[in-house]
Structures are given as structure tokens and as C-alpha cells.
Design an enzyme around this catalytic site. Sequence first.
Site, PDB file in Angstrom:
ATOM      1  N   CYS A   1       6.643 -38.938  21.707  1.00 54.60           N
ATOM      2  CA  CYS A   1       6.652 -39.843  20.789  1.00 54.60           C
ATOM      3  C   CYS A   1       5.646 -39.904  19.681  1.00 54.60           C
ATOM      4  CB  CYS A   1       6.478 -41.391  21.238  1.00 54.60           C
ATOM      5  SG  CYS A   1       7.567 -41.720  22.640  1.00 54.60           S
TER       6      CYS A   1
ATOM      7  N   ARG B   1       8.054 -34.601  18.184  1.00 55.50           N
ATOM      8  CA  ARG B   1       7.428 -35.543  19.235  1.00 55.50           C
ATOM      9  C   ARG B   1       8.494 -36.071  19.983  1.00 55.50           C
ATOM     10  NH1 ARG B   1       2.020 -35.414  19.001  1.00 55.50           N
ATOM     11  NH2 ARG B   1       1.689 -36.875  20.850  1.00 55.50           N
TER      12      ARG B   1
ATOM     13  N   TRP C   1      10.643 -40.601  22.344  1.00 52.26           N
ATOM     14  CA  TRP C   1      11.162 -40.088  23.315  1.00 52.26           C
ATOM     15  C   TRP C   1      11.347 -40.663  24.403  1.00 52.26           C
ATOM     16  CZ3 TRP C   1      10.507 -38.061  28.211  1.00 52.26           C
ATOM     17  CH2 TRP C   1      10.999 -36.958  28.518  1.00 52.26           C
TER      18      TRP C   1
ATOM     19  N   ASN D   1       2.885 -45.203  22.792  1.00 51.45           N
ATOM     20  CA  ASN D   1       3.096 -43.749  23.233  1.00 51.45           C
ATOM     21  C   ASN D   1       2.546 -43.963  24.928  1.00 51.45           C
ATOM     22  OD1 ASN D   1       4.094 -43.010  21.062  1.00 51.45           O
ATOM     23  ND2 ASN D   1       2.514 -41.476  20.641  1.00 51.45           N
ATOM     24  N   GLY D   2       3.330 -43.225  25.744  1.00 48.98           N
ATOM     25  CA  GLY D   2       2.627 -43.319  27.015  1.00 48.98           C
ATOM     26  C   GLY D   2       3.343 -44.108  28.109  1.00 48.98           C
TER      27      GLY D   2
ATOM     28  N   GLU E   1      10.556 -16.097  29.129  1.00 49.14           N
ATOM     29  CA  GLU E   1      10.458 -16.586  28.021  1.00 49.14           C
ATOM     30  C   GLU E   1      11.882 -16.689  27.326  1.00 49.14           C
ATOM     31  OE1 GLU E   1       8.395 -18.612  26.870  1.00 49.14           O
ATOM     32  OE2 GLU E   1       8.745 -18.873  24.747  1.00 49.14           O
TER      33      GLU E   1
ATOM     34  N   LYS F   1      13.891 -19.876  25.978  1.00 45.92           N
ATOM     35  CA  LYS F   1      14.456 -20.167  24.607  1.00 45.92           C
ATOM     36  C   LYS F   1      15.876 -20.289  24.627  1.00 45.92           C
ATOM     37  CE  LYS F   1      11.347 -20.541  23.405  1.00 45.92           C
ATOM     38  NZ  LYS F   1      10.157 -20.976  23.629  1.00 45.92           N
TER      39      LYS F   1
ATOM     40  N   GLU G   1      16.557 -23.692  26.180  1.00 47.73           N
ATOM     41  CA  GLU G   1      16.360 -24.880  25.404  1.00 47.73           C
ATOM     42  C   GLU G   1      16.851 -25.247  24.138  1.00 47.73           C
ATOM     43  OE1 GLU G   1      11.326 -25.216  25.398  1.00 47.73           O
ATOM     44  OE2 GLU G   1      12.300 -23.268  24.405  1.00 47.73           O
TER      45      GLU G   1
ATOM     46  N   HIS H   1      18.661  -9.021  45.002  1.00 47.42           N
ATOM     47  CA  HIS H   1      18.341  -9.846  46.073  1.00 47.42           C
ATOM     48  C   HIS H   1      18.966 -11.108  45.742  1.00 47.42           C
ATOM     49  CE1 HIS H   1      15.558  -6.858  47.778  1.00 47.42           C
ATOM     50  NE2 HIS H   1      15.091  -7.002  46.626  1.00 47.42           N
TER      51      HIS H   1
ATOM     52  N   LYS I   1       8.317 -31.848  21.882  1.00 46.09           N
ATOM     53  CA  LYS I   1       7.152 -30.610  21.515  1.00 46.09           C
ATOM     54  C   LYS I   1       5.952 -30.926  22.299  1.00 46.09           C
ATOM     55  CE  LYS I   1       5.723 -26.888  18.905  1.00 46.09           C
ATOM     56  NZ  LYS I   1       6.169 -25.938  19.649  1.00 46.09           N
TER      57      LYS I   1
HETATM   58  C1  G6P Z   1       6.905 -28.625  26.000  1.00 45.81           C
HETATM   59  C2  G6P Z   1       7.592 -27.679  24.808  1.00 45.81           C
HETATM   60  C3  G6P Z   1       7.366 -26.203  25.195  1.00 45.81           C
HETATM   61  C4  G6P Z   1       5.892 -25.948  25.543  1.00 45.81           C
HETATM   62  C5  G6P Z   1       5.044 -26.963  26.614  1.00 45.81           C
HETATM   63  C6  G6P Z   1       3.627 -26.625  26.988  1.00 45.81           C
HETATM   64  O1  G6P Z   1       7.742 -28.488  27.224  1.00 45.81           O
HETATM   65  O2  G6P Z   1       8.907 -28.009  24.702  1.00 45.81           O
HETATM   66  O3  G6P Z   1       7.834 -25.566  23.927  1.00 45.81           O
HETATM   67  O4  G6P Z   1       5.744 -24.672  25.715  1.00 45.81           O
HETATM   68  O5  G6P Z   1       5.523 -28.072  26.290  1.00 45.81           O
HETATM   69  O6  G6P Z   1       3.197 -27.185  25.495  1.00 45.81           O
HETATM   70  P1  G6P Z   1       1.832 -26.897  25.010  1.00 45.81           P
HETATM   71  O7  G6P Z   1       1.474 -27.689  23.649  1.00 45.81           O
HETATM   72  O8  G6P Z   1       0.890 -27.429  26.128  1.00 45.81           O
HETATM   73  O9  G6P Z   1       1.636 -25.457  24.743  1.00 45.81           O
END
Ligand code: G6P
Length: 617
Positions: free
Chosen positions: A2, A27, A75, A101-102, A490, A494, A497, A513, A612
Site C-alpha cells: 500500500c 506498492r 494492496w 498501511n499495515g 531466481e 521471475k 511472478e 529424484h 514490491k
Molecule cells: C517481494 C517482492 C520481491 C522481493 C521480495 C523481498 O516479494 O515482490 O521482488 O524480492 O519482496 O523484497 P526486499 O525489498 O526485501 O528485497
Amino acid sequence: MCGIIGYVGKTDATPILLDGLQRLEYRGYDSSGLAVMNGGNRIDLRKCQGRLDNLRKLVGSRPVAGNCGLSHTRWATHGAPTDENAHPHLDQSGKLALVHNGVIENYQPLRKRLESEGHTFVSQTDSEVLAHLIGKHYEENTEGTAEMRLVHAVRASLGLIAGTYGIVAMHADAPGFLVGARLGSPLVVGLGKGENFLASDVGAIVAHTSDAIYLRDRDLVYLTQNDFKIETVEGGSSAFEVSHVDYTAEQAERGDYPHFMLKEIFEQPETVANAFRGRLSDDEASAKLGGLNLTPRELRDVERIVLVGCGTASHAAMVGEYLIESLARIPTEVETASEFRYRNPPLDKHTLIFVLSQSGETIDTLAALREGQRKGHRVLGIVNSVGSTIARESDGGSYLHCGPEIGVAATKSFTSQVTLLTLLALLLGRMRHLSMGEGQEILREIRALPEKIESILQQSEAIRQIALKYIDAPGMLFLGRQFNYPSALEGALKMKEISYIFASGHASAELKHGIIALVSKTLPSVFVAPRDSVFEKNVSTIEEVKARKGPVIAVTTEGSTEIESVADDVIYIPDTHECLTPILSVIPLQLLSYHFAVARGCDVDKPRNLAKSVTVE
Ligand code: G6P
């Protein structure tokens, strides 16, 4: 999670709020809204579900005007993303507006009590309960000015809630006056000339001011266009400092790129260089990380390292584990922050903890940091956002300096984190067993990274063609070994996501396995197989997939053309020191998922359900 922006000043608040929300949309983006005070003892509210464009249209058709306002991009936590659940929320009188927020954990009993007193709620949110609570306290206390009644009402209400908050509130009786407070969710004060701001992130206000105060947990601020006061929520004094924001509004803009994600992928030659600039020591064939605040003696005494993060940061941490163990021979573990904070791992006094976070606000990572410190450990941060909560609370550390990362899927922060972890491993290694010669070689290769990344980026179109070939794939497997096992994780993250297909990452040899049961003509496997100590092993695993008719995309080192006889598609990366390969190998994976998602019509910068900065548990 948020985004909040509040404004009080001399010009029309609405464009400032909408522009701020645009910059905060990463956010959260399931609904948005704003409230503006027009000076006539009235609050005008506009809010709706969906992307910010919906709010722009709404405000376009039903304009609001005034020099003081607050706004929010959401969010969803409590309550579906609907018009009613969008912020701001009003109190019972309709004269108080709040953005939050929160999470308010005890909102249900509070709501019941308020309902029994005659309050009616229009949303399912926890935040509306707080708006009513503040409104109730405001009405009950008739002493003093409207401004101070609002401050006292916020104080009294926050004293009754359990949970986390970053809030901004205003009341129609107190024109040109905003109150903010934080606990667990970030809030920044922006100081302008004849105008002041409150925001969850400096990115929302850098177009207007570079002077910011990062509030601490339990800080409460009230401000007018010319003045501000910061105290604790309880009413005590609170020390603060004004920081100069070191990036410009342009840096947080897309420029000519169609998406922030692509822009950020293409920034990596520069962002990786920023991560090592000024931190290489040729004389010692080592690295300099002054911000660690540790003496050489203390660094030599480290017997164990724990790296903590979430999402992409935890994958970078996994590369760090391979790096530190192989270069410095220090036992290293990676802990997912959400697990670490509730586990009680035995850590002795020679254990050093690093928390990794791009945003510096991820709640689980922050909680892990505090848990580590509570147990008496020194906790260092590897963080991008200057002045963020994790940056401020850690006992030292290093900044990534990769500039604002706006695309929700992390890209440049990963390569910067791995670059910094390489420097850390080099520094620790050179204090132990790593030879001068090997140190020098690693330094040489670090310096060559930006140019090598550039050459991979030039293959973007070729990678797009590969993505198009597999556009109907129902899922994708990502496989790698050793340093490139985290790259595979990773790459899969990606893909999941931003394209919403199922993707999973595995250590290549684990294929036999279980995962091999998934291999079929329609399920592509992406192998991260640079020419390293396990290259031949990876090639054998590729053969096993091919024997079962599974399509294979291979990422390998230039010159390893023999892989073309087994893989269907090959992407080449330049040769480098084995320990640096993840920084190069991840880039084709970022581009592959980007092009794949774009071709499938997905909104890569704002993938569904994600945010994010995850500031709620
Ligand atoms: C969220 C984001 C990810 C990120 C993770 C950790 O899940 O969508 O892209 O890697 O948070 O975020 P940070 O800001 O702590 O690296």
C-alpha cells in the site's frame, strides 16, 4: 505494501496526490483513492477499485479541489478490492479521513464495540475501524483547538490498537493540517517551501523536495504547510534528522522503455558498477566495505555467517552462501526471513548476521534483524533504499546504490546484491586462505562485468524469439548447479511472478529424484549451464531430458558450442570466474521471462496479487 501520500501546501493537492500515487503504485494497485479538504469544512472523497487510471477518470469526471489532502493505493489485506474497501476511509461524522498501511489485528472486537455504540461501517476493512475510533475520540474530547483534538484522538486510538500502521489523517474542522504516525509501516515527511508532504516512500515526493525525514516506529507527526512537529505516539519527544534524498524524479521514470522491468534489466551494466565502485582494493587484492563497522580483527573472528532475506533477496543470499564458503571457507547459511524470525536457531557469539533487502522495509526481514539483535548479534544490512528502516536499524552494512527499483519483479537489485556479496566473500577470503593471485583475478573479472552484461543485453531480441517459440508452454523448469542453482531459482521466480505460468527451479541433479516425471514434449526446461566445474554433469542431465523429448533452452558460456547438439535453443554468456557466473547467467533468464510475459499480454510491472514492498506479514 500500500502506498500513502499526503500533501498540505499552497497549490492544488489533487495533481500532486495523483502523481505521487503513480510513483507508489508498485506498492499495491488493486484500488486507490484520495480525499481533499477544500477549506470549507468539508472533505471530498473519491475512490474506486482497479488501477490508478480508474481514479484519474473518476476525478476527471467529478473534480475535487483543495490545498490539503491524502491518498492511498491499496494492496488488499482485509476485505476484497472493492470501491468501499478502497482508502481513504471516513469516520462516522464523515468529517475525518484516514489512509492506513499495515494490519490492525484487534479490529474485530473494536468494530463490535463501535457498532454497539451506533457506528455503521461501509467496508470490511480494519482501517475503517481506526477512522471511526479516531473520530469517536475527537468528538468525545472538546477541549482545545481542532488541530490538537485531532492529535490527541490519533494518540488515544493508536493506544488501543494492536498491529502495525503507517497512517495519515485529517479533519474538516482543521483545514490545512495533517497528522501521521507509524509503527511497522514506513512513513516519510517531505519538507518543501510553503508545502509539506507525508509519504510511504520518498519516491512519491522527490519531484517536489529532496529533504526528507524518515520517521521511526512510534513517531507521530503533525504538519501544516509551513511547520511540522514530531513526537512519539505516546507524547514524548523524538529525535529526528533531515536527510537529503540522493536520487531524482527522473531516475524513477520509465524513459523510453515500455516497462520499468526492461529499463531496470538494461541498467545493470551501470548498477553492478555502482555496487563495486570505490570498493576494490588493488593493493590488497581485496575489497573495502567500510560501512560494515567491523575491525579487521572482528572480521577475522567471524566463525559463521547467516544470510537472511525474502524472495529474490534470499536467492542472492544463496549465491552468497556459495561465495563465502568457497572464497572465505566460513560456514554460511541462508535463512528465509519469515522462518528465521520464529525459529530459535542456536547462534554463537562469533556468528555474523546479514539481512538483505532491496526496499529495506520487508516486514519479515526487519523482524529477523530485530530478533538477531535481541540475541546480541551484530546484524548488518545489504540494502538498496537509503534511509529505510532496515538500513537505519542495522548495525552497519553496505548500500547497493542501484537507484530506485520500480518494477515489482526484482532484477537489478539481485545482481547488485550478488556483487556486494562477492566483495564480502573476497574481503573475508583475503583475510583467510585466498591467495593474492586469486584475489587479483576476481578483481579483474569484477571490473569486466559491466561490459559482459552489456553484451548479453544485446541479445535481447534473440532471447525474445526464443520466448515466442515457447509461448504456449504450460509451465517451465529451471535447472542449475552450484553457483547457478540459485540462478535457476531466481529464473523460475521471475517466470512465475510476471507470466503466471507454473515454474520451478531445481538443482539439476535433483531431476532424477522426482522432477523428471514432469518432463514432456510441452514442458520446456531451462538449463543454466556455464562452462564451470559441473558443466559436463549438466550436459548429461540435459541429455536425460532430451531422451524424454523435453525441449531444452540452455544458457552457457561462449564457445561451448557442443551444447547445441543437445539443447534446442542456446543463449551464450561471456566467460568469467566461476563464482561470478550467477551475475551473468541471471540476465538471460530475466529477459526470457520479460519477453515471455509481454508476449502473453501480462502487465509485467504490476503483476497480479504482488506488491514490491511487503510490509505486512
Ligand atoms: C517481494 C517482492 C520481491 C522481493 C521480495 C523481498 O516479494 O515482490 O521482488 O524480492 O519482496 O523484497 P526486499 O525489498 O526485501 O528485497
